[in-house]
Design an enzyme around this catalytic site. Structure first.
Site, mmCIF file in Angstrom:
data_model
loop_
_atom_site.group_PDB
_atom_site.id
_atom_site.type_symbol
_atom_site.label_atom_id
_atom_site.label_comp_id
_atom_site.label_asym_id
_atom_site.label_seq_id
_atom_site.Cartn_x
_atom_site.Cartn_y
_atom_site.Cartn_z
ATOM 1 N N ASN A 210 -4.007 43.499 -7.946
ATOM 2 C CA ASN A 210 -5.467 43.436 -7.767
ATOM 3 C C ASN A 210 -5.838 44.448 -6.697
ATOM 4 O O ASN A 210 -4.962 45.003 -6.040
ATOM 5 C CB ASN A 210 -5.882 41.992 -7.401
ATOM 6 C CG ASN A 210 -5.222 41.553 -6.115
ATOM 7 O OD1 ASN A 210 -5.441 42.131 -5.063
ATOM 8 N ND2 ASN A 210 -4.386 40.527 -6.191
ATOM 9 N N LYS A 338 -11.975 24.468 -3.181
ATOM 10 C CA LYS A 338 -10.653 24.993 -2.772
ATOM 11 C C LYS A 338 -10.232 24.406 -1.431
ATOM 12 O O LYS A 338 -9.080 24.049 -1.225
ATOM 13 C CB LYS A 338 -10.676 26.518 -2.668
ATOM 14 C CG LYS A 338 -10.510 27.182 -4.017
ATOM 15 C CD LYS A 338 -10.528 28.691 -3.944
ATOM 16 C CE LYS A 338 -10.783 29.229 -5.350
ATOM 17 N NZ LYS A 338 -11.094 30.648 -5.379
ATOM 18 N N LYS A 342 -6.838 22.288 -1.574
ATOM 19 C CA LYS A 342 -5.657 22.857 -0.912
ATOM 20 C C LYS A 342 -5.453 22.248 0.478
ATOM 21 O O LYS A 342 -4.661 22.751 1.264
ATOM 22 C CB LYS A 342 -5.774 24.378 -0.841
ATOM 23 C CG LYS A 342 -5.894 25.026 -2.233
ATOM 24 C CD LYS A 342 -5.657 26.529 -2.210
ATOM 25 C CE LYS A 342 -5.891 27.122 -3.599
ATOM 26 N NZ LYS A 342 -5.265 28.439 -3.791
HETATM 27 N N1 CTP Z 1 -3.589 31.530 -2.715
HETATM 28 C C1 CTP Z 1 -2.284 31.141 -2.568
HETATM 29 N N2 CTP Z 1 -1.428 31.241 -3.633
HETATM 30 C C2 CTP Z 1 -1.861 31.693 -4.824
HETATM 31 C C3 CTP Z 1 -3.211 32.063 -4.980
HETATM 32 C C4 CTP Z 1 -4.056 31.985 -3.902
HETATM 33 O O1 CTP Z 1 -1.900 30.714 -1.483
HETATM 34 N N3 CTP Z 1 -1.018 31.776 -5.832
HETATM 35 C C5 CTP Z 1 -4.480 31.427 -1.544
HETATM 36 C C6 CTP Z 1 -5.161 32.718 -1.149
HETATM 37 O O2 CTP Z 1 -4.408 33.414 -0.189
HETATM 38 C C7 CTP Z 1 -6.482 32.235 -0.574
HETATM 39 C C8 CTP Z 1 -6.761 30.947 -1.311
HETATM 40 O O3 CTP Z 1 -5.516 30.541 -1.884
HETATM 41 O O4 CTP Z 1 -6.387 31.950 0.791
HETATM 42 C C9 CTP Z 1 -7.775 31.060 -2.405
HETATM 43 O O5 CTP Z 1 -7.440 32.122 -3.257
HETATM 44 P P1 CTP Z 1 -8.336 32.502 -4.514
HETATM 45 O O6 CTP Z 1 -7.713 33.651 -5.230
HETATM 46 O O7 CTP Z 1 -9.757 32.580 -4.096
HETATM 47 O O8 CTP Z 1 -8.254 31.196 -5.382
HETATM 48 P P2 CTP Z 1 -7.178 30.608 -6.337
HETATM 49 O O9 CTP Z 1 -6.583 29.415 -5.672
HETATM 50 O O10 CTP Z 1 -6.229 31.662 -6.785
HETATM 51 O O11 CTP Z 1 -8.094 30.088 -7.536
HETATM 52 P P3 CTP Z 1 -8.932 30.958 -8.610
HETATM 53 O O12 CTP Z 1 -8.308 32.317 -8.670
HETATM 54 O O13 CTP Z 1 -8.780 30.180 -9.854
HETATM 55 O O14 CTP Z 1 -10.358 30.974 -8.102
#
Ligand code: CTP
Length: 405
Positions: A210, A338, A342
């Site tokens: 990304n 979230k 989390k």
């Molecule tokens: N994160 C993580 N592990 C992953 C994905 C995300 O620890 N595999 C953490 C990111 O570092 C961030 C938070 O979770 O602090 C939210 O990440 P985000 O990409 O916004 O959300 P996702 O949990 O990946 O959910 P989605 O992409 O479905 O919105």
């Protein structure tokens, strides 16, 4: 020794007060700062580059197109990891160039490429200092977050008395220290930061990723370091330079970041998870490069990666955990979900659909949300300033006794 391990770029422009830059350099090196001097085209008419080279122990950048002088690229690399650019003295001409993005000598070139905090100490004739164009240039730069140290009132080189005299080197040194926010308010804390994107390989040459640049996480790590925290930074692939006094672990895949966070979590008090971790990885990584097979489509099966923060919810033993939410719709609501899913203490919501901010950019516009769902929307700010606001909020939540809550 307060400036030990600080890297400072000292910009000198061509005015009588350039001799005071020599004294400032001496004071900075006495405090053990590492200093690189960059000179404007006319500065060497007042002090020779050799003087600065001998006193700083580092090459001086003073001519853009001279192969004998050290190169722009080399100095840009130095500047990338510098904590501060201080320009003293700054003449009306140098301020004008900096305010308007002109880059025709070593100092203005370096300034144009510099992304860190900048402190400018003007010195010029009082009439020049009162000139509306000079004033407007100074205001423009202040509006961009550049700090200025007002010149003193006194006898000027031209014989008149008025404002325009460069402040004393000791005052400049104090301003440098203030600017580096040596406030040490995080010295009790060990802070773990993650940054950057992850790469999920398909084969030896291709991967899924990304556009995260890592800038937010590096800004948080450096801001925390500047405030005295013991900082560990775990980052996916980026082009950014990390300061020597941050413990650094690089990784590529989400699974590697997951493992590093697992290992480092027990020895930290705060985890700030800015990394844009990939959510899916190819189920299988091909050993050899995948070949085109005529016009056939390639079907990939992607499987979810480890959700590191969900794992942290199980692993944590009292750490304060901060997540970042990259959202393109229902920003606040999705971020709050979230935060709770989390089991976070705090989340920073980020609208990735807004043009010109967020990924790659040096600025961002974010919203802070704490566990009580108290919402604080920040204006568009440089990432370094967002980092300091975030650290202020974290500190107020973990040490309310500090009187910041
Ligand atoms: N994160 C993580 N592990 C992953 C994905 C995300 O620890 N595999 C953490 C990111 O570092 C961030 C938070 O979770 O602090 C939210 O990440 P985000 O990409 O916004 O959300 P996702 O949990 O990946 O959910 P989605 O992409 O479905 O919105």
């Amino acid at each position: 020794m307060a400036l030990r391990k600080r890297k400072i770029v000292l910009g000198v422009s061509g005015g009588i007060a350039a001799y005071k830059a020599v004294e400032l350099l001496r004071l900075l090196t006495k405090e053990r700062a590492t200093v690189y001097v960059v000179m404007s085209a006319n500065a060497d008419k007042f002090v020779t580059p050799l003087t600065f080279e001998a006193l700083s122990g580092n090459p001086v950048y003073h001519q853009v197109f001279d192969s004998a002088s050290s190169s722009l690229m080399e100095h840009i690399r130095v500047a990338e990891s510098a904590d501060l650019l201080v320009v003293a003295p700054a003449t009306a001409s140098t301020i004008g160039k900096m305010a308007n993005g002109l880059a025709d000598d070593a100092l203005s070139n370096l300034f144009a490429a510099f992304r860190g905090p900048v402190l400018i100490a003007p010195a010029m004739n009082d009439g020049m200092y009162a000139n509306p164009a000079v004033k407007a240039n100074i205001e423009t730069m202040k509006g961009r977050g550049v700090e200025f140290i007002e010149p003193e009132h006194g006898e000027l080189a031209c014989g008149t008395i008025g404002p325009g005299r460069l402040v004393a080197p000791e005052i400049l040194l104090e301003a440098v220290k203030r600017q580096l926010s040596l406030k040490n308010d995080l010295s009790k804390f060990r802070i773990l930061v993650t940054a950057g994107p992850t790469h999920e390989p398909l084969d030896p040459v291709r991967y899924i990723t990304n556009p995260s640049s890592g800038k937010m996480g590096f800004a948080v790590a450096h801001a925390a370091r500047d405030r005295g925290a013991k900082v560990t930074l775990i980052s996916g692939p980026t082009r950014l330079a990390v300061s020597e006094d941050v413990r650094f672990f690089s990784c590529r895949k989400a699974s590697e970041m997951n493992e590093l966070v697992h290992k480092q979590l027990p020895s930290c008090d705060v985890l700030i998870m800015t990394a844009a971790v990939g959510d899916f990885a190819p189920e299988q990584i091909e050993k050899e490069k995948i070949k085109k097979k005529g016009g056939e489509s390639l079907v990939l099966k992607l499987v979810p990666t480890e959700d590191i923060l969900l794992n942290v919810a199980e692993w944590k033993t009292g750490q304060f955990v901060v997540g970042f939410a990259a959202e393109s719709e229902n920003i606040i609501q999705s971020a709050i979900e979230k935060l709770h899913n989390k089991k976070l203490d705090f989340i920073v919501a980020n609208d990735i659909s807004a043009p010109g901010i967020g990924f790659q950019s040096d600025s961002n516009q974010v919203t802070f949300i704490d566990k009580e769902e108290r919402i604080e929307q920040l204006p568009l700010l440089p990432k370094r300033e967002i980092a300091d606001h975030l650290l202020d909020r974290i500190l107020s939540l973990i040490s309310p006794a500090d009187g910041r809550g």
